[in-house]
Design an enzyme around this catalytic site. Structure first.
Site, PDB file in Angstrom:
ATOM      1  N   SER A 124       0.940  -1.167   0.033  1.00 14.33           N
ATOM      2  CA  SER A 124      -0.138   0.044  -0.043  1.00 14.33           C
ATOM      3  C   SER A 124       0.703   1.427  -0.034  1.00 14.33           C
ATOM      4  O   SER A 124       0.307   2.243  -0.219  1.00 14.33           O
ATOM      5  CB  SER A 124      -0.893  -0.023   1.133  1.00 14.33           C
ATOM      6  OG  SER A 124      -0.247   0.088   2.515  1.00 14.33           O
ATOM      7  N   HIS A 145      -2.814  -3.891  -5.573  1.00 13.87           N
ATOM      8  CA  HIS A 145      -3.171  -2.987  -4.553  1.00 13.87           C
ATOM      9  C   HIS A 145      -4.610  -3.205  -4.294  1.00 13.87           C
ATOM     10  O   HIS A 145      -5.606  -2.740  -4.723  1.00 13.87           O
ATOM     11  CB  HIS A 145      -2.693  -1.543  -4.300  1.00 13.87           C
ATOM     12  CG  HIS A 145      -2.935  -1.230  -2.806  1.00 13.87           C
ATOM     13  ND1 HIS A 145      -3.472   0.240  -2.833  1.00 13.87           N
ATOM     14  CD2 HIS A 145      -2.931  -1.635  -1.553  1.00 13.87           C
ATOM     15  CE1 HIS A 145      -3.547   0.392  -1.412  1.00 13.87           C
ATOM     16  NE2 HIS A 145      -3.601  -0.945  -0.658  1.00 13.87           N
ATOM     17  N   GLU A 157      -5.760  -1.257  -7.351  1.00 12.66           N
ATOM     18  CA  GLU A 157      -4.916  -0.393  -8.254  1.00 12.66           C
ATOM     19  C   GLU A 157      -3.964  -1.385  -8.743  1.00 12.66           C
ATOM     20  O   GLU A 157      -3.302  -2.092  -8.114  1.00 12.66           O
ATOM     21  CB  GLU A 157      -4.248   0.382  -7.185  1.00 12.66           C
ATOM     22  CG  GLU A 157      -5.348   1.464  -6.641  1.00 12.66           C
ATOM     23  CD  GLU A 157      -4.440   2.345  -5.623  1.00 12.66           C
ATOM     24  OE1 GLU A 157      -4.758   3.629  -5.475  1.00 12.66           O
ATOM     25  OE2 GLU A 157      -3.876   1.948  -4.625  1.00 12.66           O
ATOM     26  N   ASN A 195      -4.515   6.168  -1.585  1.00 18.34           N
ATOM     27  CA  ASN A 195      -3.822   6.715  -0.343  1.00 18.34           C
ATOM     28  C   ASN A 195      -3.171   8.336  -0.726  1.00 18.34           C
ATOM     29  O   ASN A 195      -2.900   8.783   0.466  1.00 18.34           O
ATOM     30  CB  ASN A 195      -2.865   5.771   0.022  1.00 18.34           C
ATOM     31  CG  ASN A 195      -3.224   4.577   0.859  1.00 18.34           C
ATOM     32  OD1 ASN A 195      -4.272   4.743   1.467  1.00 18.34           O
ATOM     33  ND2 ASN A 195      -2.689   3.386   0.637  1.00 18.34           N
TER      34      ASN A 195
END
Length: 521
Positions: A124, A145, A157, A195
């Site tokens: 991540s 991800h 992702e 993120n």
């Protein structure tokens, strides 16, 4: 670098924690053969037992046919050693977030699997390029991800490292669709898409609290009820837990070489040290009794409407919304060019604090109260008011009574550039625009990733369009002019499209034409 043809039917998963189990679940249900490996042999058996129990519960609830449940479980087997993954078409690692450990695993896998096997990392926060740098053949290393819980979070992702074979990423995109997930494609940059984009809500919410503008509860109420988000920043931090979220905030900040937009807050560092992690410890920004969030009751609005109200003409559309509420409450309107000595003074700044708005118009700061008009005022579920340090209690309370006269709850905060909702939403949109500007992902994938990965009502670019790019640009520029803080500098993507009247979801026109021509050829 030579592209290969990748066909994926057998998947190896290294690491059988929550992420590994979740990936195994959706892969087996998609008809893929799954091999689970963990350095702790007992963990493999526990993971398979977990999947058997999960499939049985889904069957009992009528969400999964028994025949499909049994077939999916039959596709999952344990691996005793890394060598047992030799015939896998794809190996996904879901192990500890340590670069050296991941590199060592991938180096070992290289000696075992065939040249057509893709090596994917569920990291991540670590660089895919850095992970791949330890491999003899970095071209087959790609980021994959997923989000926890994997079966429910329907986005993944796909991250291309600098040496990744695009065909490997293409194969993972197709595999994600086969497993019922929505794939988004990203370049290898800190935080990838979700993120990275998530810094806007959390870091700005923490900054608002850190400035003493409003409490955790007040900020969450504003972001939920006024701005329309499912969770406020502190509810979200309690859900993800500070032992997960705080290190990510620090990692992204340092990986971007101390970019001011991503500056972490000492608030989370202190609370992490104190063990106030969130729901998992029954205490975070909120206390949880039997898993239920404990929230203090909101105090009732004061009574006593103002005798009359003068409303600034600086922002005409905002003024019209305020006038509707004044008329609805039956309060007299002061229509003179300057407010009478006994009038409550209402201003509607965008980005400026109440003090700056009062000084700019030479108003009596003791009677000035600001109202946030970025979101609809008349049909609002919550309204936010803001005072200057000189505003009297009488002025504050009469304004509160006025804007709560129709039963809509009102939050009164201390002076702040951009109130709460303005500054948090503008930061969310601005960071989304920077992701687009840096070509980390397409505008479409940015909005897809954020809505699915973070649960926002809209992606940052679509949200910017809905609120008005020019308005958000004004908010950012005004905050920057007052504070001089580079975290509020507008992204070129936002500034240029606002000036040209283009959608924030739109790439450069020439590039779009070139892409269409390429597809047609």
């Amino acid at each position: 670098m030579t592209s290969r043809n990748y066909s994926i039917e057998t998947i190896g998963i290294v690491g059988t924690g929550a992420m590994g189990r979740g990936i195994a679940q959706i892969a087996a249900l998609a008809g893929l053969t799954v091999r689970l490996y963990d350095t702790n042999p007992a963990a493999v058996g526990a993971a398979r037992d977990y999947l058997a129990d999960t499939f049985a519960k889904l069957t009992a609830k009528g969400k999964l046919e028994q025949s499909r449940s049994l077939a999916a479980l039959a596709l999952v087997s344990g691996a005793q050693a890394v060598g047992d993954l030799a015939d896998c078409d794809l190996v996904i690692e879901a192990i500890v977030e340590k670069l050296d450990v991941k590199r060592a695993l991938f180096r070992e896998l290289e000696t075992v699997v065939s040249g057509r096997c893709i090596l994917a990392s569920n990291t991540s926060s670590l660089s895919i390029t850095a992970i791949a740098a330890g491999c003899t053949d970095p071209s087959r290393v790609v980021g994959y991800h997923f989000f926890n819980p994997v079966p429910l979070m329907k986005v993944v992702e796909v991250i291309d490292g600098l040496r990744s074979d695009p065909a490997a990423g293409d194969a993972l995109m197709e595999l994600a669709r086969r497993m019922g997930h929505t794939p988004v494609r990203a370049k290898d940059m800190p935080g990838f898409i979700v993120n990275h984009a998530g810094r806007g809500m959390n870091t700005e919410g923490l900054r608002v609290a850190g400035e003493g503008v409003a409490s955790f509860v007040e900020i969450d109420r504003i972001m939920r009820e006024q701005a329309g988000f499912r969770l406020g920043p502190f509810e979200l931090l309690d859900l993800t837990a500070l032992d997960v979220s705080h290190p990510v905030m620090e990692s992204i900040y340092h990986q971007f070489y101390e970019e001011p937009r991503f500056t972490p807050s000492p608030i989370t560092g202190t609370r992490l040290a104190g063990g106030l992690l969130g729901r998992k410890t029954d205490e975070g920004f909120y206390r949880y009794d039997d898993g239920k969030q404990q929230v203090p009751e909101e105090a009732p609005a004061p009574t006593g409407l103002p005798k009359r109200v003068w409303v600034s003409k600086r922002y005409p559309e905002a003024r019209e919304a305020v006038l509707q509420l004044v008329a609805k409450a039956g309060v007299a309107l002061d229509e003179d060019d300057t407010p009478a000595a006994d009038s409550l003074i209402i201003v509607t700044p965008f980005g400026h604090d109440t003090t700056t708005a009062a000084v700019d118009e030479a108003l009596d700061a003791r009677r000035v109260v600001a109202v946030d008009a970025l979101f609809p005022l008349v049909a609002a579920k919550r309204r936010t008011l803001m005072t200057t340090p000189a505003t009297t209690r009488a002025a504050r309370d009469s304004a509160h009574a006025l804007f709560a006269a129709d039963g809509v709850p009102v939050t009164v905060i201390r002076d702040s550039t951009g109130f709460v909702a303005q500054r948090v939403v503008a930061t969310i949109v601005n960071i989304g625009c920077e992701i687009a500007q840096k070509q980390i992902a397409t505008p479409e994938d940015i909005d897809l990733a954020v809505t699915l990965g973070l649960g926002y009502p809209r992606g940052p670019l679509a949200l910017g369009d809905a609120l008005g790019a020019k308005t958000l640009l004004t908010i950012l520029r005004n905050m920057f002019s007052v504070l001089g803080d580079p975290r509020y500098r507008p992204s070129p993507w936002l500034a240029r499209r606002a000036q040209l009247g283009l959608s924030l979801t739109q790439g450069d026109v020439a590039d779009a034409v070139d892409a269409q021509t390429e597809r047609q050829s």
